[in-house]
Scaffold this active site. Structure first.
Site, PDB file in Angstrom:
ATOM      1  N   HIS A   4      44.770  56.733 -77.104  1.00 42.54           N
ATOM      2  CA  HIS A   4      43.420  56.184 -76.963  1.00 42.54           C
ATOM      3  C   HIS A   4      43.288  55.228 -75.771  1.00 42.54           C
ATOM      4  O   HIS A   4      42.195  54.724 -75.504  1.00 42.54           O
ATOM      5  CB  HIS A   4      43.016  55.424 -78.237  1.00 42.54           C
ATOM      6  CG  HIS A   4      42.542  56.308 -79.352  1.00 42.54           C
ATOM      7  ND1 HIS A   4      43.370  57.165 -80.042  1.00 42.54           N
ATOM      8  CD2 HIS A   4      41.311  56.468 -79.899  1.00 42.54           C
ATOM      9  CE1 HIS A   4      42.681  57.801 -80.956  1.00 42.54           C
ATOM     10  NE2 HIS A   4      41.427  57.417 -80.897  1.00 42.54           N
ATOM     11  N   GLY A  34      43.181  51.890 -73.661  1.00 42.51           N
ATOM     12  CA  GLY A  34      42.715  50.553 -74.060  1.00 42.51           C
ATOM     13  C   GLY A  34      41.843  50.581 -75.298  1.00 42.51           C
ATOM     14  O   GLY A  34      41.817  49.622 -76.091  1.00 42.51           O
ATOM     15  N   GLU A  60      58.410  46.892-100.456  1.00 43.24           N
ATOM     16  CA  GLU A  60      59.311  47.666-101.331  1.00 43.24           C
ATOM     17  C   GLU A  60      60.607  48.050-100.612  1.00 43.24           C
ATOM     18  O   GLU A  60      61.091  49.173-100.722  1.00 43.24           O
ATOM     19  CB  GLU A  60      58.575  48.854-101.935  1.00 43.24           C
ATOM     20  CG  GLU A  60      57.376  48.330-102.718  1.00 43.24           C
ATOM     21  CD  GLU A  60      56.783  49.270-103.709  1.00 43.24           C
ATOM     22  OE1 GLU A  60      57.502  50.139-104.211  1.00 43.24           O
ATOM     23  OE2 GLU A  60      55.576  49.110-103.977  1.00 43.24           O
ATOM     24  N   SER A 105      63.241  48.370 -93.771  1.00 45.09           N
ATOM     25  CA  SER A 105      63.978  49.514 -93.200  1.00 45.09           C
ATOM     26  C   SER A 105      65.476  49.206 -93.138  1.00 45.09           C
ATOM     27  O   SER A 105      66.305  50.087 -93.367  1.00 45.09           O
ATOM     28  CB  SER A 105      63.454  49.825 -91.799  1.00 45.09           C
ATOM     29  OG  SER A 105      62.099  50.168 -91.897  1.00 45.09           O
ATOM     30  N   GLY A 144      62.429  38.109 -99.459  1.00 49.23           N
ATOM     31  CA  GLY A 144      62.061  39.220-100.334  1.00 49.23           C
ATOM     32  C   GLY A 144      63.183  40.233-100.472  1.00 49.23           C
ATOM     33  O   GLY A 144      63.251  40.972-101.447  1.00 49.23           O
ATOM     34  N   GLN A 161      48.350  54.718 -77.948  1.00 51.40           N
ATOM     35  CA  GLN A 161      48.614  55.038 -76.535  1.00 51.40           C
ATOM     36  C   GLN A 161      47.676  56.152 -76.045  1.00 51.40           C
ATOM     37  O   GLN A 161      47.145  56.093 -74.940  1.00 51.40           O
ATOM     38  CB  GLN A 161      50.086  55.458 -76.368  1.00 51.40           C
ATOM     39  CG  GLN A 161      50.566  55.487 -74.944  1.00 51.40           C
ATOM     40  CD  GLN A 161      50.621  54.087 -74.303  1.00 51.40           C
ATOM     41  OE1 GLN A 161      50.689  53.087 -75.006  1.00 51.40           O
ATOM     42  NE2 GLN A 161      50.545  54.031 -72.993  1.00 51.40           N
TER      43      GLN A 161
HETATM   44  C1  LIG Z   1      51.182  43.655 -96.254  1.00 54.00           C
HETATM   45  C2  LIG Z   1      52.266  43.222 -97.186  1.00 54.00           C
HETATM   46  C3  LIG Z   1      52.060  43.297 -98.556  1.00 54.00           C
HETATM   47  C4  LIG Z   1      53.046  42.870 -99.447  1.00 54.00           C
HETATM   48  N1  LIG Z   1      52.796  42.898-100.796  1.00 54.00           N
HETATM   49  C5  LIG Z   1      53.729  42.381-101.647  1.00 54.00           C
HETATM   50  C6  LIG Z   1      53.457  42.306-103.061  1.00 54.00           C
HETATM   51  O1  LIG Z   1      52.388  42.729-103.535  1.00 54.00           O
HETATM   52  N2  LIG Z   1      54.378  41.753-103.860  1.00 54.00           N
HETATM   53  C7  LIG Z   1      55.559  41.260-103.384  1.00 54.00           C
HETATM   54  O2  LIG Z   1      56.351  40.765-104.181  1.00 54.00           O
HETATM   55  N3  LIG Z   1      55.849  41.296-102.048  1.00 54.00           N
HETATM   56  C8  LIG Z   1      54.959  41.861-101.188  1.00 54.00           C
HETATM   57  N4  LIG Z   1      55.234  41.902 -99.834  1.00 54.00           N
HETATM   58  C9  LIG Z   1      56.464  41.299 -99.334  1.00 54.00           C
HETATM   59  C10 LIG Z   1      57.518  42.296 -98.921  1.00 54.00           C
HETATM   60  O3  LIG Z   1      58.027  42.962-100.036  1.00 54.00           O
HETATM   61  C11 LIG Z   1      58.587  41.486 -98.156  1.00 54.00           C
HETATM   62  O4  LIG Z   1      58.024  41.120 -96.907  1.00 54.00           O
HETATM   63  C12 LIG Z   1      59.868  42.246 -97.967  1.00 54.00           C
HETATM   64  O5  LIG Z   1      60.518  42.450 -99.189  1.00 54.00           O
HETATM   65  C13 LIG Z   1      60.840  41.510 -97.022  1.00 54.00           C
HETATM   66  O6  LIG Z   1      61.021  40.170 -97.397  1.00 54.00           O
HETATM   67  P1  LIG Z   1      60.824  39.006 -96.308  1.00 54.00           P
HETATM   68  O7  LIG Z   1      59.542  39.221 -95.622  1.00 54.00           O
HETATM   69  O8  LIG Z   1      61.041  37.712 -97.016  1.00 54.00           O
HETATM   70  O9  LIG Z   1      61.984  39.235 -95.251  1.00 54.00           O
HETATM   71  P2  LIG Z   1      63.510  38.798 -95.396  1.00 54.00           P
HETATM   72  O10 LIG Z   1      64.051  39.238 -96.681  1.00 54.00           O
HETATM   73  O11 LIG Z   1      63.602  37.351 -95.053  1.00 54.00           O
HETATM   74  O12 LIG Z   1      64.168  39.636 -94.226  1.00 54.00           O
HETATM   75  C14 LIG Z   1      64.018  39.272 -92.845  1.00 54.00           C
HETATM   76  C15 LIG Z   1      64.714  40.323 -91.992  1.00 54.00           C
HETATM   77  O13 LIG Z   1      66.126  40.323 -92.298  1.00 54.00           O
HETATM   78  C16 LIG Z   1      66.525  41.635 -92.642  1.00 54.00           C
HETATM   79  N5  LIG Z   1      67.594  41.610 -93.637  1.00 54.00           N
HETATM   80  C17 LIG Z   1      67.628  40.938 -94.822  1.00 54.00           C
HETATM   81  N6  LIG Z   1      68.764  41.204 -95.477  1.00 54.00           N
HETATM   82  C18 LIG Z   1      69.472  42.083 -94.723  1.00 54.00           C
HETATM   83  C19 LIG Z   1      70.721  42.747 -94.851  1.00 54.00           C
HETATM   84  N7  LIG Z   1      71.492  42.567 -95.921  1.00 54.00           N
HETATM   85  N8  LIG Z   1      71.128  43.551 -93.843  1.00 54.00           N
HETATM   86  C20 LIG Z   1      70.368  43.750 -92.750  1.00 54.00           C
HETATM   87  N9  LIG Z   1      69.172  43.151 -92.572  1.00 54.00           N
HETATM   88  C21 LIG Z   1      68.735  42.332 -93.546  1.00 54.00           C
HETATM   89  C22 LIG Z   1      65.283  42.294 -93.218  1.00 54.00           C
HETATM   90  O14 LIG Z   1      65.383  43.703 -93.192  1.00 54.00           O
HETATM   91  C23 LIG Z   1      64.220  41.750 -92.275  1.00 54.00           C
HETATM   92  O15 LIG Z   1      64.222  42.486 -91.085  1.00 54.00           O
HETATM   93  C24 LIG Z   1      54.274  42.371 -98.937  1.00 54.00           C
HETATM   94  C25 LIG Z   1      54.484  42.311 -97.552  1.00 54.00           C
HETATM   95  C26 LIG Z   1      53.513  42.733 -96.681  1.00 54.00           C
HETATM   96  C27 LIG Z   1      53.761  42.636 -95.195  1.00 54.00           C
END
Ligand SMILES: Cc1cc2nc3c(=O)[nH]c(=O)nc-3n(C[C@H](O)[C@H](O)[C@H](O)COP(=O)(O)OP(=O)(O)OC[C@H]3O[C@@H](n4cnc5c(N)ncnc54)[C@H](O)[C@@H]3O)c2cc1C
Length: 392
Positions: A347, A349, A372, A375, A139, A345
């Site tokens: 609360h 357990g 979106e 971090s 993502g 914490q």
């Molecule tokens: C509850 C929930 C709801 C969501 N809803 C939607 C939605 O409605 N629509 C949608 O499209 N998506 C949705 N998402 C997906 C979300 O946007 C993605 O999980 C997010 O963009 C990260 O993508 P990934 O999980 O594939 O992680 P990855 O992109 O695979 O990243 C894995 C790790 O590598 C790190 N990383 C990647 N690139 C770098 C870099 N260049 N430098 C340092 N670190 C890096 C990331 O920060 C992360 O820690 C949702 C996710 C959750 C958990």
């Protein structure tokens, strides 16, 4: 219970904005909060609760009146997202995905026909929306997306898979990004407004999650799905600016939601600390518990301040505030997670028992450190803006 923080959070809001906070809070506590745990236990999407939003103008706070929305200003929108998220992640997500991502992109880049077709339906609640961005391969690295859009007579054929898609099974509109030329990376990315119910070749499957069972997150498969030319949002290969504008406001509303969740942790932890006893005294009298309450308070108000400042920048007409959006999202999501950890914490357990809300808030807050922009991505972007490697 009125706290000194209430005075601070409302201090520089207008009278109208204060009234919006008070009325959304009253509505959310009365009409949504009592039902959230039940929907979560039943893994049921809260359609009945969502139906309560449109009559109050809460489905279209970023949509202008001309299209049936209730837009007044961006900061008010943030306050609405904050207050809804304070009681329910899913309800706040419905509003923020529809308004920031989907309506936001449509307002900025849509044709008159697209605006007329979709915006009133979003505002009146007849059309829920999803943003289909993330793929199984990742993502964060959106320019490498594998979903493709191929030009054919009268439209486009989309093929690929999107994962983690919130609200998909109930949505009447998908904001989809696909690549028209994968070799061009971000310059191939193209945005579409897709009617999933009228499009053959789209299947929606469950996406298994440990949390947010009531959101029914989905996998969306596009198999040669035909969408007409008028589904194109903006120009082919120019989807990245569309996405950028949508995410800029999206990050504002997600950050506001994080503030709401952080606040909820305080609202739950303080009365607990005043009531629970150990060693013959209230646990709130122990310095280590007080430390947590103080930390939770400071980080929530610090996050709120930067989020409100971002809202005011947008209200002042700053077109893009990407670094500030990254700062807000980064700080506020950390506040939400740290507050949830502290609240659990405090609360003991019981923080992880089904009887109390704080354990649920912890995983839900953690999810806001991904959505979106993770971090890590925001940290990288802030540094790049400061170093001049990236421009607003
Ligand atoms: C509850 C929930 C709801 C969501 N809803 C939607 C939605 O409605 N629509 C949608 O499209 N998506 C949705 N998402 C997906 C979300 O946007 C993605 O999980 C997010 O963009 C990260 O993508 P990934 O999980 O594939 O992680 P990855 O992109 O695979 O990243 C894995 C790790 O590598 C790190 N990383 C990647 N690139 C770098 C870099 N260049 N430098 C340092 N670190 C890096 C990331 O920060 C992360 O820690 C949702 C996710 C959750 C958990």
């Amino acid at each position: 219970m009125q706290t000194p923080l209430d005075r601070m959070m409302d201090f520089d809001l207008t009278e109208e904005q204060r009234q919006v906070r008070a009325s959304v809070r009253e509505f959310a506590e009365k009409e949504i909060l009592p039902h959230v745990e039940q929907y979560e236990r039943e893994e049921r999407y809260p359609l009945e609760l969502i139906a309560k939003l449109p009559p109050l103008g809460l489905m279209g706070p970023m949509i202008p009146e001309q299209y049936g929305g209730s837009f007044s200003d961006v900061l008010t929108y943030g306050v609405i997202c904050e207050e809804l998220a304070r009681v329910d992640w899913v309800i706040a997500s419905v509003v923020s995905v529809s308004n920031s991502l989907v309506a936001g992109a449509t307002l900025a880049f849509g044709t008159d026909e697209q605006k007329e077709r979709w915006l009133p339906a979003i505002a009146n609640g007849t059309c829920l929306t999803s943003a289909c961005l993330t793929e199984p391969g990742g993502g964060t690295d959106l320019p490498s997306m594998e979903t493709t859009a191929t030009k054919v007579d009268g439209g486009w054929r989309i093929t690929g898979t999107k994962v983690f898609i919130s609200h998909a099974a109930h949505a009447g509109l998908f904001f989809v990004v696909a690549s028209v030329d994968r070799t061009k990376k971000h310059k191939g990315v193209t945005a579409f407004l897709v009617d999933p119910k009228a499009t053959e070749g789209i299947t929606i499957g469950d996406f298994p999650m440990r949390t947010l069972k009531r959101d029914n997150l989905a996998e969306v498969h596009f198999e040669d799905a035909f969408v007409p030319d008028d589904a194109l949002l903006g120009e082919p290969g120019k989807g990245f600016p569309v996405l950028g504008a949508a995410l800029d406001t999206g990050r504002f509303s997600v950050a506001a939601r994080c503030v709401g969740q952080a606040q909820r942790c305080i609202d739950l932890a303080v009365p607990y600390a005043l009531e629970r006893e150990a060693f013959g005294q209230k646990i709130g009298e122990f310095q280590m518990i007080q430390q947590k309450i103080a930390d939770m308070t400071c980080r929530t108000q610090a996050a709120r301040s930067i989020v409100y400042q971002l809202g005011r920048m947008k209200d002042a007409g700053v077109p893009r505030a990407s670094m500030e959006a990254s700062m807000s999202k980064l700080m506020a999501s950390k506040a939400a997670v740290d507050n949830a950890l502290d609240a659990v914490q405090i609360h003991g357990g019981y923080g992880l028992s089904g009887e109390y809300e704080v354990g649920r808030l912890l995983l839900e807050a953690k999810s806001l450190e991904f959505g979106e922009g993770t971090s890590e991505l925001h940290t990288k972007m802030i540094a790049e803006f400061m170093l001049g490697i990236r421009k607003q």
